[in-house]
Design a protein around this motif. Structure first.
Motif, short mmCIF file in Angstrom:
data_model
loop_
_atom_site.label_atom_id
_atom_site.label_comp_id
_atom_site.label_asym_id
_atom_site.label_seq_id
_atom_site.Cartn_x
_atom_site.Cartn_y
_atom_site.Cartn_z
N SER A 235 53.23 35.55 42.98
CA SER A 235 53.49 36.37 41.79
C SER A 235 52.28 37.10 41.22
CB SER A 235 54.09 35.49 40.69
OG SER A 235 55.27 34.87 41.15
N SER A 236 51.11 36.92 41.81
CA SER A 236 49.91 37.51 41.23
C SER A 236 49.80 39.01 41.49
CB SER A 236 48.66 36.82 41.77
OG SER A 236 48.47 37.15 43.13
N LYS A 237 50.57 39.52 42.44
CA LYS A 237 50.54 40.93 42.84
C LYS A 237 49.23 41.30 43.54
CE LYS A 237 53.55 42.07 39.00
NZ LYS A 237 53.62 42.68 37.67
N LEU A 238 48.47 40.31 43.98
CA LEU A 238 47.24 40.56 44.73
C LEU A 238 47.55 40.48 46.21
CD1 LEU A 238 44.80 38.41 42.58
CD2 LEU A 238 45.00 40.92 42.59
N GLU A 239 46.86 41.30 47.00
CA GLU A 239 47.08 41.33 48.44
C GLU A 239 46.72 39.98 49.06
OE1 GLU A 239 45.33 43.35 46.34
OE2 GLU A 239 44.35 44.85 47.63
N GLN A 240 47.57 39.52 49.98
CA GLN A 240 47.34 38.24 50.64
C GLN A 240 46.01 38.24 51.39
OE1 GLN A 240 49.34 35.62 50.02
NE2 GLN A 240 47.73 34.44 51.01
N SER A 241 45.68 39.35 52.03
CA SER A 241 44.41 39.43 52.77
C SER A 241 43.22 39.27 51.83
CB SER A 241 44.32 40.74 53.54
OG SER A 241 44.38 41.85 52.66
N LEU A 242 43.31 39.86 50.65
CA LEU A 242 42.25 39.73 49.64
C LEU A 242 42.14 38.28 49.18
CD1 LEU A 242 40.38 41.51 47.60
CD2 LEU A 242 42.20 40.91 46.01
N TYR B 54 31.10 42.22 36.32
CA TYR B 54 32.35 42.47 35.60
C TYR B 54 32.69 43.96 35.61
CZ TYR B 54 35.85 42.69 31.94
OH TYR B 54 37.01 42.94 31.24
N ALA B 55 31.71 44.81 35.37
CA ALA B 55 31.95 46.26 35.36
C ALA B 55 32.46 46.73 36.72
CB ALA B 55 30.67 46.99 34.97
N GLU B 56 31.89 46.20 37.79
CA GLU B 56 32.33 46.58 39.14
C GLU B 56 33.76 46.12 39.42
OE1 GLU B 56 30.91 48.65 41.44
OE2 GLU B 56 29.57 49.03 39.75
N VAL B 57 34.06 44.89 39.05
CA VAL B 57 35.40 44.37 39.33
C VAL B 57 36.45 45.09 38.48
CG1 VAL B 57 35.53 42.36 37.75
CG2 VAL B 57 36.60 42.25 40.00
N ARG B 58 36.07 45.51 37.26
CA ARG B 58 37.02 46.25 36.40
C ARG B 58 37.31 47.65 36.93
NH1 ARG B 58 40.55 46.18 34.06
NH2 ARG B 58 40.18 46.98 32.00
N LYS B 59 36.41 48.22 37.72
CA LYS B 59 36.67 49.53 38.34
C LYS B 59 37.80 49.42 39.36
CE LYS B 59 31.94 51.29 38.10
NZ LYS B 59 30.75 51.63 38.92
N GLU B 60 37.95 48.25 39.96
CA GLU B 60 38.91 48.06 41.06
C GLU B 60 40.17 47.31 40.65
OE1 GLU B 60 38.59 49.45 44.00
OE2 GLU B 60 36.59 50.27 43.55
N GLY C 254 42.92 46.11 37.45
CA GLY C 254 43.43 46.21 36.09
C GLY C 254 43.28 44.86 35.39
N GLU C 255 43.58 44.84 34.11
CA GLU C 255 43.41 43.61 33.33
C GLU C 255 44.22 42.44 33.88
OE1 GLU C 255 44.28 44.68 29.28
OE2 GLU C 255 42.25 45.47 28.95
N GLU C 256 45.50 42.68 34.15
CA GLU C 256 46.34 41.59 34.67
C GLU C 256 45.85 41.15 36.05
OE1 GLU C 256 50.99 40.46 35.72
OE2 GLU C 256 50.49 42.52 35.16
N GLU C 257 45.50 42.09 36.88
CA GLU C 257 44.98 41.75 38.21
C GLU C 257 43.70 40.92 38.10
OE1 GLU C 257 45.99 45.15 41.42
OE2 GLU C 257 44.53 45.72 39.87
N LEU C 258 42.84 41.26 37.14
CA LEU C 258 41.59 40.53 36.99
C LEU C 258 41.84 39.09 36.51
CD1 LEU C 258 38.57 40.39 37.18
CD2 LEU C 258 38.43 41.40 34.88
#
Length: 176
Positions: A50-57, A131-137, A139-143
């Motif tokens: 349910s996280s909506k994150l790619e399985q490979s990631l 944090y700034a780098e990860v926020r570029k890639e 969204g809030e929910e994804e993070l």
């Protein structure tokens, strides 16, 4: 086959009469505390379904945190799962040196940097630059979900290391 314990070797290891080292599991968490283990599985299930994150990631994140933590069981498990789900040997072999490669996307690089920051939390307390780098890639929910994935694998690593879960017997499964 008789087994003798050698005092010069850490207690989790034994030496067989044939001179081979064996690791002994301390306890089985799922049997000792089924409710707690089930709660961890619930978080793991949310991350994978349910996280909506790619399985490979997610597999890269799990592998990298497990490498940092030195969790042989999880490295074995997640490398097998990653391979069966299409990950390349090249990327798995280079994962511990991902910064020096071109094999990973910007999104994966951001996730790996965040994984290292949260896994090694006492070494920088999740620096603003990471944090700034990860926020570029992300969204809030994804993070939040990525952070929970990192927290979860760190929890599994600590449980496996603490209990001396034995690597090598895990059988991978295709996801999806």
């Amino acid at each position: 086959m008789a087994i003798m314990v050698l005092p010069a070797i850490p207690l989790q290891y034994s030496l067989t009469l044939e001179g081979e080292y064996v690791v002994k599991m301390r306890l089985e968490p799922a049997k000792v505390s089924p409710a707690a283990y089930h709660a961890m599985l619930g978080l793991e299930s949310f991350i994978s379904k349910s996280s909506k994150l790619e399985q490979s990631l997610l597999e890269l994140v799990k592998m990298r945190a497990s490498q940092i933590n030195g969790c042989a069981f999880s490295i074995d498990m997640h490398s097998k799962d990653a391979r069966v789900n299409g990950e390349t040997e090249q990327r798995l072999y280079a994962l511990s040196a991902w910064r020096g490669t071109t094999f990973f996307t910007n999104r994966e690089r951001a996730a790996l940097a965040w994984t290292e920051a949260l896994t090694l939390i006492t070494e920088g307390h999740a620096p603003d630059e990471v944090y700034a780098e990860v926020r570029k890639e992300f969204g809030e929910e994804e993070l939040v979900n990525l952070s929970l994935a990192i927290i979860t694998i760190n929890g599994w690593n600590r449980l496996a290391i603490g209990c001396r879960t034995i690597p090598g017997e895990y059988q991978p499964h295709k996801i999806g």
